[in-house]
Design an enzyme around this catalytic site. Structure first.
Site, PDB file in Angstrom:
ATOM      1  CE1 TYR A   1      14.472   2.954   2.786  1.00 35.20           C
ATOM      2  CE2 TYR A   1      12.967   2.882   4.648  1.00 35.20           C
ATOM      3  CZ  TYR A   1      14.137   2.484   4.045  1.00 35.20           C
ATOM      4  OH  TYR A   1      14.991   1.632   4.709  1.00 35.20           O
ATOM      5  CB  THR A   2       6.401   2.004   2.674  1.00 34.84           C
ATOM      6  OG1 THR A   2       6.818   0.985   1.770  1.00 34.84           O
ATOM      7  CG2 THR A   2       5.692   3.115   1.924  1.00 34.84           C
TER       8      THR A   2
ATOM      9  CE1 TYR B   1      -3.347   9.494  -2.300  1.00 31.62           C
ATOM     10  CE2 TYR B   1      -1.502   9.568  -3.837  1.00 31.62           C
ATOM     11  CZ  TYR B   1      -2.864   9.540  -3.597  1.00 31.62           C
ATOM     12  OH  TYR B   1      -3.742   9.578  -4.646  1.00 31.62           O
TER      13      TYR B   1
ATOM     14  CB  THR C   1       1.989   8.214   7.038  1.00 30.10           C
ATOM     15  OG1 THR C   1       1.761   7.265   8.077  1.00 30.10           O
ATOM     16  CG2 THR C   1       3.205   9.045   7.421  1.00 30.10           C
ATOM     17  CG  ASP C   2      -1.435   6.450  10.514  1.00 25.73           C
ATOM     18  OD1 ASP C   2      -0.795   6.187   9.474  1.00 25.73           O
ATOM     19  OD2 ASP C   2      -1.642   5.591  11.394  1.00 25.73           O
TER      20      ASP C   2
ATOM     21  CE1 TYR D   1       6.749   5.715   5.517  1.00 24.44           C
ATOM     22  CE2 TYR D   1       5.321   5.791   7.452  1.00 24.44           C
ATOM     23  CZ  TYR D   1       5.478   5.753   6.081  1.00 24.44           C
ATOM     24  OH  TYR D   1       4.367   5.762   5.260  1.00 24.44           O
TER      25      TYR D   1
ATOM     26  CD1 TRP E   1      -2.182   1.497  10.156  1.00 22.58           C
ATOM     27  CD2 TRP E   1      -3.892   0.292  10.973  1.00 22.58           C
ATOM     28  NE1 TRP E   1      -1.993   1.332  11.509  1.00 22.58           N
ATOM     29  CE2 TRP E   1      -3.014   0.608  12.028  1.00 22.58           C
ATOM     30  CE3 TRP E   1      -5.046  -0.451  11.239  1.00 22.58           C
ATOM     31  CZ2 TRP E   1      -3.256   0.196  13.340  1.00 22.58           C
ATOM     32  CZ3 TRP E   1      -5.280  -0.858  12.539  1.00 22.58           C
ATOM     33  CH2 TRP E   1      -4.396  -0.537  13.577  1.00 22.58           C
TER      34      TRP E   1
HETATM   35  N1  LIG Z   1       1.211   1.153   3.438  1.00 21.80           N
HETATM   36  C1  LIG Z   1       0.654   1.804   4.443  1.00 21.80           C
HETATM   37  O1  LIG Z   1       0.141   1.209   5.408  1.00 21.80           O
HETATM   38  C2  LIG Z   1       0.603   3.312   4.440  1.00 21.80           C
HETATM   39  C3  LIG Z   1       0.042   3.972   5.551  1.00 21.80           C
HETATM   40  C4  LIG Z   1      -0.015   5.366   5.556  1.00 21.80           C
HETATM   41  C5  LIG Z   1       0.475   6.086   4.468  1.00 21.80           C
HETATM   42  N2  LIG Z   1       1.030   5.419   3.411  1.00 21.80           N
HETATM   43  C6  LIG Z   1       1.544   6.216   2.292  1.00 21.80           C
HETATM   44  O2  LIG Z   1       0.782   5.892   1.134  1.00 21.80           O
HETATM   45  C7  LIG Z   1       1.611   5.989  -0.038  1.00 21.80           C
HETATM   46  C8  LIG Z   1       1.537   4.696  -0.831  1.00 21.80           C
HETATM   47  O3  LIG Z   1       2.004   3.620  -0.007  1.00 21.80           O
HETATM   48  P1  LIG Z   1       1.982   2.105  -0.518  1.00 21.80           P
HETATM   49  O4  LIG Z   1       1.495   1.271   0.601  1.00 21.80           O
HETATM   50  O5  LIG Z   1       1.335   2.010  -1.855  1.00 21.80           O
HETATM   51  O6  LIG Z   1       3.558   1.863  -0.667  1.00 21.80           O
HETATM   52  P2  LIG Z   1       4.334   0.617  -1.332  1.00 21.80           P
HETATM   53  O7  LIG Z   1       3.379  -0.428  -1.750  1.00 21.80           O
HETATM   54  O8  LIG Z   1       5.437   0.292  -0.381  1.00 21.80           O
HETATM   55  O9  LIG Z   1       4.939   1.277  -2.654  1.00 21.80           O
HETATM   56  C9  LIG Z   1       5.974   2.211  -2.607  1.00 21.80           C
HETATM   57  C10 LIG Z   1       6.500   2.373  -4.014  1.00 21.80           C
HETATM   58  O10 LIG Z   1       7.557   3.354  -3.974  1.00 21.80           O
HETATM   59  C11 LIG Z   1       8.629   2.838  -4.749  1.00 21.80           C
HETATM   60  N3  LIG Z   1       9.927   3.379  -4.352  1.00 21.80           N
HETATM   61  C12 LIG Z   1      10.724   2.986  -3.318  1.00 21.80           C
HETATM   62  N4  LIG Z   1      11.881   3.665  -3.337  1.00 21.80           N
HETATM   63  C13 LIG Z   1      11.819   4.508  -4.399  1.00 21.80           C
HETATM   64  C14 LIG Z   1      12.738   5.449  -4.939  1.00 21.80           C
HETATM   65  N5  LIG Z   1      13.960   5.645  -4.446  1.00 21.80           N
HETATM   66  N6  LIG Z   1      12.339   6.159  -6.034  1.00 21.80           N
HETATM   67  C15 LIG Z   1      11.128   5.937  -6.594  1.00 21.80           C
HETATM   68  N7  LIG Z   1      10.239   5.046  -6.128  1.00 21.80           N
HETATM   69  C16 LIG Z   1      10.582   4.338  -5.037  1.00 21.80           C
HETATM   70  C17 LIG Z   1       8.588   1.337  -4.507  1.00 21.80           C
HETATM   71  O11 LIG Z   1       9.357   0.656  -5.488  1.00 21.80           O
HETATM   72  P3  LIG Z   1      10.105  -0.731  -5.061  1.00 21.80           P
HETATM   73  O12 LIG Z   1       9.013  -1.656  -4.629  1.00 21.80           O
HETATM   74  O13 LIG Z   1      10.819  -1.135  -6.287  1.00 21.80           O
HETATM   75  O14 LIG Z   1      11.002  -0.359  -3.899  1.00 21.80           O
HETATM   76  C18 LIG Z   1       7.089   1.086  -4.612  1.00 21.80           C
HETATM   77  O15 LIG Z   1       6.652   0.939  -5.942  1.00 21.80           O
HETATM   78  C19 LIG Z   1       3.001   6.357   0.477  1.00 21.80           C
HETATM   79  O16 LIG Z   1       3.162   7.739   0.435  1.00 21.80           O
HETATM   80  C20 LIG Z   1       2.984   5.902   1.936  1.00 21.80           C
HETATM   81  O17 LIG Z   1       3.891   6.628   2.724  1.00 21.80           O
HETATM   82  C21 LIG Z   1       1.088   4.051   3.363  1.00 21.80           C
END
Ligand SMILES: NC(=O)c1ccc[n+]([C@@H]2O[C@H](COP(=O)([O-])OP(=O)(O)OC[C@H]3O[C@@H](n4cnc5c(N)ncnc54)[C@H](OP(=O)(O)O)[C@@H]3O)[C@@H](O)[C@H]2O)c1
Length: 288
Positions: free
Chosen positions: A60-61, A98, A100-101, A124, A149
């Protein structure tokens, strides 16, 4: 090796499906087929497929939305992650996850190492920290990569797409200079993961633990946006004439962000023998 990738449509999950494909039999799924709020949806699939490795890119991002959606954020980022970790342990699968910061409060003033004290400022960040802790408590062969990021060249929701879109609409852009971290290309993150996976399950098990994994070096949102505008292949379409510095306090948002949350990735680099690319070099490759 049978590899289960969760969140095949997410920024990172999509890249993982591509980079892990040559390493084994990749089975990918996403919400709503697998809903981490409904444990049976992931458990049933895991019992059917019996993967040797489960890679969880689902989360949940929606950082601001989480402030008023506490239960959902927690059940996806913490409880649901615990369910996967338990099942991985039960079937003897390795688990890559994965984080997060945003588990840090950003007050240290220099890049964070893995042993630094956590103190998330947002719902979050708290839910992601709880997820990490559950994986560690449950044990098994896990690797947790804290990243920061994350951006991708796909889709319209990320920072790069937004900056480019605003540059087509606004003559003056204002970006904050007091939020600093490591811009990280999702493909780089997936490739680093694939390098590790290619060494085999024993190699991963010997190095189980939590690591910082992000683009090398750090930048403010202002620096990052400046670089995006300069690398824009269609610069002639930009309306923006000036990029002005701003402060986080100028743009009040529901969730508080850490100000300086850059990650020190040297433990990752020395453990896995990899040199992580500089964030600017990665951005240049991503935007070509
Ligand atoms: N984005 C950033 O800047 C950032 C920074 C630091 C760490 N991270 C971490 O890196 C990892 C990847 O992030 P990302 O940017 O690739 O995220 P993302 O693009 O937001 O993708 C998240 C995925 O999780 C799915 N999801 C949401 N609710 C769900 C549920 N109830 N059950 C199963 N799947 C679900 C989403 O599906 P839907 O789209 O259908 O909701 C989407 O495919 C995560 O662990 C995140 O916390 C991200």
């Amino acid at each position: 090796m049978k590899i289960f990738v969760l969140a095949e449509n997410g920024q990172l999950g999509w890249e993982l499906c591509r980079t892990l494909a040559p390493l084994g039999d990749v089975i990918a799924s996403d919400y709503p087929q697998v809903d981490l709020q409904k444990p049976e949806t992931v458990i049933n699939l895991m019992r059917l497929e019996k993967p040797a490795l489960f890679v969880n890119a689902a989360a949940y991002t929606a950082v601001d939305q989480a402030e008023t959606d506490h239960e959902r954020a927690r059940s996806i980022n913490a409880t649901g992650v615990g369910v996967i970790a338990e099942e991985c342990k039960r079937i003897g699968a390795a688990f890559i996850h994965y984080s997060t910061d945003y588990v840090f409060d950003g007050k240290k003033g220099s890049p964070y190492v893995e042993s630094d004290e956590t103190n998330p400022l947002s719902v979050y960040g708290k839910s992601k920290l709880e997820g990490e802790q559950l994986v560690q408590q449950i044990g098994g062969d896990y690797l947790i990569f804290r990243t920061s990021w994350v951006y991708s060249m796909r889709g319209q929701g990320g920072f790069i797409a937004k900056v480019l879109q605003w540059s087509r609409q606004q003559e003056t852009l204002r970006m904050v200079t007091d939020q600093v971290s490591n811009p990280t290309w999702a493909r780089m993150l997936a490739e680093a993961t694939a390098h590790i996976v290619s060494r085999g399950q024993g190699y991963m098990a010997e190095r189980k633990g939590l690591y910082h994994l992000a683009g090398s070096g750090f930048a403010s949102r202002f620096d990052w946006a400046k670089e995006i505008l300069e690398l824009d292949a269609n610069r002639h379409e930009q309306k923006t004439k000036e990029l002005l510095p701003a402060l986080t306090a100028d743009f009040p948002l529901p969730a508080e962000r850490p100000l300086f949350s850059a990650l020190d990735c040297s433990r990752f680099e020395s453990t896995f023998g990899m040199k992580l690319p500089d964030w600017k070099a990665a951005l240049r490759l991503a935007t070509q």
